[in-house]
Write a protein that holds these residues in place. Sequence first.
Motif, mmCIF file in Angstrom:
data_model
loop_
_atom_site.group_PDB
_atom_site.id
_atom_site.type_symbol
_atom_site.label_atom_id
_atom_site.label_comp_id
_atom_site.label_asym_id
_atom_site.label_seq_id
_atom_site.Cartn_x
_atom_site.Cartn_y
_atom_site.Cartn_z
ATOM 1 N N ILE A 1 0.854 -1.183 0.000
ATOM 2 C CA ILE A 1 0.000 0.000 0.000
ATOM 3 C C ILE A 1 0.890 1.233 0.000
ATOM 4 C CG2 ILE A 1 -1.664 1.361 1.312
ATOM 5 C CD1 ILE A 1 -2.876 -1.244 2.314
ATOM 6 N N THR A 2 0.668 2.116 -0.967
ATOM 7 C CA THR A 2 1.457 3.345 -1.020
ATOM 8 C C THR A 2 0.715 4.533 -0.431
ATOM 9 O OG1 THR A 2 0.667 3.890 -3.237
ATOM 10 C CG2 THR A 2 2.654 2.563 -3.093
ATOM 11 N N LEU A 3 -0.588 4.413 -0.307
ATOM 12 C CA LEU A 3 -1.367 5.548 0.190
ATOM 13 C C LEU A 3 -2.687 5.073 0.752
ATOM 14 C CD1 LEU A 3 -1.228 8.782 -0.008
ATOM 15 C CD2 LEU A 3 -2.866 8.530 -1.856
ATOM 16 N N MET A 4 -3.070 5.657 1.886
ATOM 17 C CA MET A 4 -4.430 5.504 2.393
ATOM 18 C C MET A 4 -4.909 6.912 2.707
ATOM 19 S SD MET A 4 -4.290 2.083 4.799
ATOM 20 C CE MET A 4 -6.056 1.696 4.659
ATOM 21 N N GLU A 5 -6.010 7.280 2.118
ATOM 22 C CA GLU A 5 -6.450 8.666 2.198
ATOM 23 C C GLU A 5 -7.940 8.750 2.471
ATOM 24 O OE1 GLU A 5 -4.885 11.943 -0.547
ATOM 25 O OE2 GLU A 5 -6.901 11.594 -1.339
ATOM 26 N N TRP A 6 -8.301 9.688 3.336
ATOM 27 C CA TRP A 6 -9.704 9.986 3.590
ATOM 28 C C TRP A 6 -10.091 11.254 2.828
ATOM 29 C CZ3 TRP A 6 -13.074 6.938 6.129
ATOM 30 C CH2 TRP A 6 -12.579 5.971 7.004
ATOM 31 N N SER A 7 -11.271 11.214 2.244
ATOM 32 C CA SER A 7 -11.837 12.406 1.636
ATOM 33 C C SER A 7 -13.303 12.456 2.038
ATOM 34 C CB SER A 7 -11.679 12.398 0.114
ATOM 35 O OG SER A 7 -12.354 11.287 -0.439
ATOM 36 N N ARG A 8 -13.968 13.552 1.729
ATOM 37 C CA ARG A 8 -15.381 13.676 2.096
ATOM 38 C C ARG A 8 -16.122 14.471 1.042
ATOM 39 N NH1 ARG A 8 -14.676 17.705 7.357
ATOM 40 N NH2 ARG A 8 -14.128 19.621 6.184
ATOM 41 N N GLN A 9 -17.405 14.239 0.998
ATOM 42 C CA GLN A 9 -18.252 14.967 0.057
ATOM 43 C C GLN A 9 -19.578 15.284 0.721
ATOM 44 O OE1 GLN A 9 -18.842 13.084 -3.767
ATOM 45 N NE2 GLN A 9 -19.264 15.068 -4.700
ATOM 46 N N ALA A 10 -19.852 16.575 0.804
ATOM 47 C CA ALA A 10 -21.126 17.033 1.343
ATOM 48 C C ALA A 10 -22.085 17.271 0.176
ATOM 49 C CB ALA A 10 -20.919 18.314 2.134
ATOM 50 N N PRO A 11 -23.371 17.250 0.423
ATOM 51 C CA PRO A 11 -24.357 17.468 -0.653
ATOM 52 C C PRO A 11 -24.105 18.782 -1.378
ATOM 53 C CG PRO A 11 -25.446 16.672 1.315
ATOM 54 C CD PRO A 11 -24.029 16.964 1.710
ATOM 55 N N GLY A 12 -24.056 18.712 -2.695
ATOM 56 C CA GLY A 12 -23.879 19.917 -3.485
ATOM 57 C C GLY A 12 -22.466 20.434 -3.548
ATOM 58 N N LYS A 13 -21.525 19.725 -2.942
ATOM 59 C CA LYS A 13 -20.131 20.174 -2.927
ATOM 60 C C LYS A 13 -19.230 19.143 -3.566
ATOM 61 C CE LYS A 13 -20.459 23.080 1.211
ATOM 62 N NZ LYS A 13 -19.847 23.392 2.530
ATOM 63 N N GLN A 14 -18.054 19.605 -3.970
ATOM 64 C CA GLN A 14 -17.079 18.691 -4.538
ATOM 65 C C GLN A 14 -16.424 17.874 -3.434
ATOM 66 O OE1 GLN A 14 -14.333 21.082 -6.890
ATOM 67 N NE2 GLN A 14 -15.495 20.631 -8.738
ATOM 68 N N ARG A 15 -15.938 16.710 -3.846
ATOM 69 C CA ARG A 15 -15.219 15.885 -2.886
ATOM 70 C C ARG A 15 -13.909 16.579 -2.537
ATOM 71 N NH1 ARG A 15 -14.764 9.432 -3.661
ATOM 72 N NH2 ARG A 15 -16.982 9.850 -4.011
ATOM 73 N N GLU A 16 -13.568 16.578 -1.259
ATOM 74 C CA GLU A 16 -12.329 17.204 -0.824
ATOM 75 C C GLU A 16 -11.497 16.234 0.011
ATOM 76 O OE1 GLU A 16 -12.459 20.300 2.100
ATOM 77 O OE2 GLU A 16 -14.200 19.460 3.136
ATOM 78 N N MET A 17 -10.198 16.338 -0.144
ATOM 79 C CA MET A 17 -9.281 15.529 0.640
ATOM 80 C C MET A 17 -9.330 15.977 2.090
ATOM 81 S SD MET A 17 -6.160 15.467 2.328
ATOM 82 C CE MET A 17 -5.332 16.937 1.733
ATOM 83 N N VAL A 18 -9.277 15.025 3.009
ATOM 84 C CA VAL A 18 -9.309 15.348 4.430
ATOM 85 C C VAL A 18 -7.961 15.048 5.086
ATOM 86 C CG1 VAL A 18 -10.367 14.775 6.642
ATOM 87 C CG2 VAL A 18 -11.788 14.957 4.587
ATOM 88 N N ALA A 19 -7.493 13.808 4.914
ATOM 89 C CA ALA A 19 -6.236 13.416 5.546
ATOM 90 C C ALA A 19 -5.711 12.164 4.852
ATOM 91 C CB ALA A 19 -6.436 13.140 7.034
ATOM 92 N N GLY A 20 -4.401 11.980 4.930
ATOM 93 C CA GLY A 20 -3.832 10.815 4.273
ATOM 94 C C GLY A 20 -2.554 10.342 4.930
ATOM 95 N N PHE A 21 -2.174 9.146 4.558
ATOM 96 C CA PHE A 21 -0.984 8.494 5.082
ATOM 97 C C PHE A 21 -0.227 7.896 3.902
ATOM 98 C CE2 PHE A 21 1.365 7.248 8.573
ATOM 99 C CZ PHE A 21 0.640 7.229 9.770
ATOM 100 N N THR A 22 0.990 8.355 3.661
ATOM 101 C CA THR A 22 1.767 7.772 2.576
ATOM 102 C C THR A 22 2.392 6.458 3.034
ATOM 103 O OG1 THR A 22 3.853 8.821 3.195
ATOM 104 C CG2 THR A 22 2.343 10.104 1.815
ATOM 105 N N GLY A 23 2.882 5.679 2.067
ATOM 106 C CA GLY A 23 3.522 4.423 2.404
ATOM 107 C C GLY A 23 4.735 4.607 3.281
ATOM 108 N N GLY A 24 5.394 5.754 3.139
ATOM 109 C CA GLY A 24 6.573 6.044 3.943
ATOM 110 C C GLY A 24 6.244 6.512 5.345
#
Length: 119
Positions: free
Chosen positions: A31-54
């Motif tokens: 796994i090189t990346l695990m990332e959380w994103s979110r999307q609210a109604p009527g809005k674009q999906r946005e990145m929230v937080a992530g963890f790189t493989g390193g």
Amino acid sequence: QVQVEESGGGLVQAGGSLRLTCTASGNIPGITLMEWSRQAPGKQREMVAGFTGGGNRYYSDSVKGRFTISRDKAKKTAYLQMNEVNPDDSAVYYCKVTVDYEVGYNDYWGQGTQVTVSS
């Protein structure tokens, strides 16, 4: 085949806390990346937080200082601890896992988990 499953969403009052869990399973050499994103109604999906493989973590400015991402590499699981939530944090939260197959990378997404923050 890789499956990604999120859990832990629900209804929480403003100022409260919630912990989301993302677990990946299947054919996962690395796994090189695990990332959380979110999307609210009527809005674009946005990145929230992530963890790189390193092991590097990153956060969006909107959650920095309130949310914490952590992981259990052996379990192929990432967690998102959400503290001091506010109504703007209400959204469907998605987890993305980037798998390294040596010959290339593939992204896999879960179905999402709903977080609703009441004021």
